[in-house]
Structure formats: structure tokens, C-alpha cells
Design a protein around this motif. Structure first.
Motif, PDB file in Angstrom:
ATOM      1  N   ASP A  35       0.847  -1.190   0.000  1.00  0.00           N
ATOM      2  CA  ASP A  35       0.000   0.000   0.000  1.00  0.00           C
ATOM      3  C   ASP A  35       0.884   1.242   0.000  1.00  0.00           C
ATOM      4  OD1 ASP A  35       0.232   1.104   2.931  1.00  0.00           O
ATOM      5  OD2 ASP A  35      -0.178  -1.031   3.200  1.00  0.00           O
ATOM      6  N   GLY A  36       0.494   2.229  -0.746  1.00  0.00           N
ATOM      7  CA  GLY A  36       1.279   3.456  -0.837  1.00  0.00           C
ATOM      8  C   GLY A  36       2.284   3.469  -1.961  1.00  0.00           C
ATOM      9  N   GLY A  37       2.467   2.324  -2.677  1.00  0.00           N
ATOM     10  CA  GLY A  37       3.290   2.380  -3.871  1.00  0.00           C
ATOM     11  C   GLY A  37       4.505   1.486  -3.982  1.00  0.00           C
ATOM     12  N   PRO A  38       5.230   1.140  -2.898  1.00  0.00           N
ATOM     13  CA  PRO A  38       6.446   0.331  -3.063  1.00  0.00           C
ATOM     14  C   PRO A  38       6.146  -1.028  -3.693  1.00  0.00           C
ATOM     15  CG  PRO A  38       6.352   1.282  -0.859  1.00  0.00           C
ATOM     16  CD  PRO A  38       5.015   1.522  -1.478  1.00  0.00           C
ATOM     17  N   VAL A  39       7.118  -1.548  -4.439  1.00  0.00           N
ATOM     18  CA  VAL A  39       7.024  -2.889  -5.003  1.00  0.00           C
ATOM     19  C   VAL A  39       8.095  -3.759  -4.366  1.00  0.00           C
ATOM     20  CG1 VAL A  39       6.001  -2.130  -7.165  1.00  0.00           C
ATOM     21  CG2 VAL A  39       8.496  -2.245  -6.961  1.00  0.00           C
ATOM     22  N   GLY A  40       7.835  -5.077  -4.334  1.00  0.00           N
ATOM     23  CA  GLY A  40       8.759  -5.968  -3.662  1.00  0.00           C
ATOM     24  C   GLY A  40       8.950  -7.275  -4.405  1.00  0.00           C
ATOM     25  N   VAL A  41      10.102  -7.902  -4.134  1.00  0.00           N
ATOM     26  CA  VAL A  41      10.433  -9.229  -4.648  1.00  0.00           C
ATOM     27  C   VAL A  41      10.828 -10.089  -3.460  1.00  0.00           C
ATOM     28  CG1 VAL A  41      11.901 -10.581  -6.178  1.00  0.00           C
ATOM     29  CG2 VAL A  41      11.245  -8.256  -6.832  1.00  0.00           C
ATOM     30  N   PHE A  42      10.184 -11.260  -3.317  1.00  0.00           N
ATOM     31  CA  PHE A  42      10.393 -12.141  -2.175  1.00  0.00           C
ATOM     32  C   PHE A  42      10.809 -13.527  -2.651  1.00  0.00           C
ATOM     33  CE2 PHE A  42       7.834  -8.779  -0.567  1.00  0.00           C
ATOM     34  CZ  PHE A  42       8.021  -8.716   0.808  1.00  0.00           C
ATOM     35  N   GLU A  43      11.719 -14.152  -1.905  1.00  0.00           N
ATOM     36  CA  GLU A  43      12.162 -15.505  -2.213  1.00  0.00           C
ATOM     37  C   GLU A  43      12.444 -16.248  -0.917  1.00  0.00           C
ATOM     38  OE1 GLU A  43      15.740 -17.864  -4.636  1.00  0.00           O
ATOM     39  OE2 GLU A  43      15.892 -15.704  -4.262  1.00  0.00           O
ATOM     40  N   ALA A  44      11.921 -17.470  -0.824  1.00  0.00           N
ATOM     41  CA  ALA A  44      12.197 -18.321   0.333  1.00  0.00           C
ATOM     42  C   ALA A  44      12.504 -19.726  -0.158  1.00  0.00           C
ATOM     43  CB  ALA A  44      11.002 -18.351   1.282  1.00  0.00           C
ATOM     44  N   THR A  45      13.620 -20.279   0.282  1.00  0.00           N
ATOM     45  CA  THR A  45      13.992 -21.635  -0.117  1.00  0.00           C
ATOM     46  C   THR A  45      14.842 -22.279   0.965  1.00  0.00           C
ATOM     47  OG1 THR A  45      15.117 -23.002  -1.766  1.00  0.00           O
ATOM     48  CG2 THR A  45      16.032 -20.804  -1.374  1.00  0.00           C
TER      49      THR A  45
END
Length: 392
Positions: A262-272
Motif C-alpha cells: 500500500d502506498g506504492g512500493p514494489v517488492g520481490v520475495f524468495e524463500a527456499t
């Protein structure tokens, strides 16, 4: 000086998380001035011999072989839940109904529905002064607590990017035995819930914003593994011979998703749990209009900071988070003497006990943990629908 009133703890489970929690309950009052005095009153487990051995080793005064007995005891104020995810809802709801405070390990539950039931029970109990908290302990890492402070102070400006990884390698060997963490009926999910939940919570907490939608991939690289007896521990136990029996893995080995906040930021997530050479690489990076922050738990006493005002040649600088003014650090060792994994659990006890003594809701609340559960559910839904965008 008056002696603080006791906070009498009953713990369910005594393995990996039980040991970490036991250490924290013992240690917190020895380094921090607490308004209540934790007492390790009783620990519960199914095997009498095993739970008695654990109690003797970890300092618990008594044992029970049925967790429900803890709820019936008048000498217990708080239930600490350190069991697999499929047991969380039943224990937590019963404990709150019995008038006991609750500390529950993450993720809160195996499903959104369970988490909603737990959150409703916690809200009802809070109206009577009984509180519940979920154990996302990485919030109590001093470097991450400092990162949250710096973001809140505006030192990064407007946040544009979030990168979050949690990389381990203990399942890289295709013949590593089965464990309960690979059984969806017990764990709810694989890398996604086990370690992905941590980076979802930490990223949202540091940023002060929620994830609103995701596009995801889940992958299981090893579909079956040697059966491991009771399926305990991180690596399991049992017959790993080629001709031995194998069990079906019903969870993900890796989870990858993009996200919008919310509010605009974008994200990339990785779990392994299959990244060879990475033991506990919980990594977070935030890029804003004024600067950036980066963290890796494999170097957990360091926060890397880039200040754009210093010019392009300045580069990232390392903040050694061991100064007395840094979060939690002042109660420990002299400057430069770093802290470790176990200290986050000690800080969790400090914050929980302080909130309970003040009659305040400790954080993260079950409602906070429910929001994380909804993110995990959206990731699974997206992955099951060819990575289509799913709102949280």
C-alpha cells in the motif's frame, strides 16, 4: 526494592523452538529489569521420559504429558506454544478461554480460517485483560529494529523497492529424511510458511506498510524423501538407504513472488531451503529516494546504509549495531561485542512481559499475524492459478 510479581509460564513443546524459548525465559530477567518475574513452571510433551529430560536440561520446575493439564493449573499465567502449526489454533483458543495469556510461534496457523478464529479469540480475551502475541522474533534483531527506526525517521525518503530473501540449504540433499515440516497437514506449507513468513512480517513491519497483492511461483524439487521415524527436527531421522521406505513431500521447497505494498512500493520475495551454501541468509533491502538499507542475518550485527546526500562515491557504510543507544543493546555487552540468534527470543520476552505488566497489547498481535497469513494464502492461490495476480 520490591520483588516483581511472578509471571508463571507453561510451555507446550520442547524441541528446537522450545529450547530457544526456554533460554529466553531464563535469560531475560538476568539482563533486563523486568516488571514481572518469569518463572518456568511447567513444560508439556507427549513422551514422559523425553519431557522430563527436557525439563531437567532447560530448567522447568514440573512436567505434564497433556497440554490441557497446563490450562487447568492455577499456578500458570501464560501458555507458550512451541508446537507444529496444525496444533496452534486448538491450544491457543483453549488457553485464552481458560484465562491464560498466550505466546504462539509463527506462522500463527496453517490456514486463514484458523488464524481468523485465533484472532477473534484473542480480541475477546483482550477485553478481559488477557493478551496474545505471535512470535516473529526477527523483529527483535537490533539491526532490524534500527532499520525500522531509520525508515520511520525518513532517512530513506520515499521507499520504492523492497527485496527480501530467506535462503537455507538443509534440504538440498534429495535424501535428507522426512520431517513434519514437509507434511502439509502438520506444517501448512513449506519454505513459504516456515521461513517466508518471517520476511513477509519483517518487511511489512520495517516499512510500516502492508502487502496488497502478489504474483507467485511455488516449486517442489524433491517429491519424496526417506521416512524419518517421528519426523522430528530440521533434518529428520531414520533409514536413508536407497531401498528404504520413502514418504511424499506435500509442501513447497521454494517460494518466489512479486508484491505491491500500500502506498506504492514494489517488492520481490524468495524463500527456499535448497540454496546450497546459505545457512540462514535472511536478507532485506530497502531502496528509497534518499538512501538504501541492506541486512543479512548471516552478518546479523551489521546494517548497511547508503545516504544519497553523501554523493555517489560514498557507497554503503557498515553500521555495527552494538552501541548502547541501539535497540536492546544497552543491556548486554560493551560496544563491539555482538549478539546472536538467541538474543531475539530474549528481547521477545522483554517486550511481552513489559506489555503484560502495563496491561497493553503486545506486538505482533494475532491480528498482525493474521495479515501475514493472508499474504501466504494469496501466494498459494496465485501459484495455483499460473501466477495470476491475487489481492491480499
Amino acid at each position: 526494592m520490591t520483588t516483581p510479581s511472578p509471571l508463571r509460564v507453561g510451555m507446550v513443546g520442547y524441541a528446537f523452538m522450545g529450547a530457544a524459548h526456554s533460554h529466553a525465559w531464563r535469560t531475560a530477567p538476568r539482563f533486563f529489569d523486568l516488571p514481572l518475574r518469569p518463572e518456568l513452571t511447567a513444560v508439556a510433551g507427549r513422551s514422559a521420559a523425553s519431557v522430563e529430560a527436557a525439563a531437567a536440561k532447560m530448567g522447568w520446575a514440573s512436567v505434564e504429558t497433556d497440554w490441557q493439564r497446563l490450562l487447568e493449573r492455577d499456578d500458570i499465567d501464560l501458555i507458550d506454544i512451541c508446537t507444529p502449526g496444525h496444533t496452534h489454533a486448538e491450544i491457543a483458543i483453549a488457553a485464552l478461554s481458560a484465562g491464560k495469556h498466550v505466546l504462539c510461534e509463527k506462522p500463527l496457523a496453517n490456514t486463514v480460517a484458523e488464524a481468523e478464529q485465533m484472532t477473534a479469540a484473542a480480541a475477546a480475551a483482550a477485553r478481559n485483560g488477557i493478551f496474545a502475541m505471535c512470535g516473529f522474533t526477527y523483529r527483535r534483531t537490533p539491526a532490524l529494529a534500527l532499520a525500522r527506526r531509520m525508515v520511520a525517521e525518513g532517512r530513506l525518503g520515499t521507499i520504492r523497492h523492497v527485496r527480501a530473501q530467506y535462503l537455507q540449504d538443509w534440504l538440498s540433499d534429495a535424501n535428507a529424511p522426512m520431517t513434519w515440516r514437509l507434511d502439509k497437514s502438520k506444517s501448512g506449507s513449506g519454505a513459504l510458511g516456515d521461513i517466508g513468513a518471517h520476511i513477509v512480517d519483517a518487511a511489512q513491519w520495517i516499512l510500516g506498510r502492508h502487502i496488497t497483492g502478489v504474483s507467485a511461483l511455488l516449486e517442489t524439487f524433491v517429491p519424496d524423501r526417506p521416512l524419518g521415524g517421528d519426523l522430528v527436527g530440521l533434518g529428520g531421522h531414520g533409514n536413508t538407504a536407497a531401498e528404504g521406505p520413502r514418504g511424499t513431500v506435500t509442501v513447497d521447497d521454494a517460494a518466489i513472488f512479486t508484491a505491491r505494498f500500500d502506498g506504492g512500493p514494489v517488492g520481490v520475495f524468495e524463500a527456499t531451503r535448497m540454496a546450497l551454501g546459505r545457512k540462514n541468509a535472511m536478507r532485506l533491502e530497502f531502496n528509497g529516494t534518499k538512501g538504501s538499507l541492506a541486512f543479512d542475518f548471516e552478518d546479523n550485527n551489521v546494517l548497511s546504509y547508503y545516504d544519497a546526500a553523501e554523493g555517489p562515491d560514498a557507497g554503503f557504510r557498515r553500521i555495527i549495531v552494538t552501541e548502547p543507544e541501539h535497540p536492546y543493546v544497552g543491556s548486554w555487552w560493551p560496544t563491539g561485542h555482538g549478539l546472536g540468534y538467541e538474543h531475539g527470543f530474549t528481547h521477545q520476552v522483554v517486550d511481552l512481559v513489559t506489555a503484560l505488566a502495563a496491561g497493553q497489547q503486545p506486538e505482533p498481535s494475532f491480528a498482525d499475524a493474521l495479515q501475514v497469513q493472508r499474504v501466504l494464502a494469496a501466494v498459494e492461490a496465485s501459484a495455483g492459478a499460473s501466477s495470476q495476480w491475487h489481492s491480499v
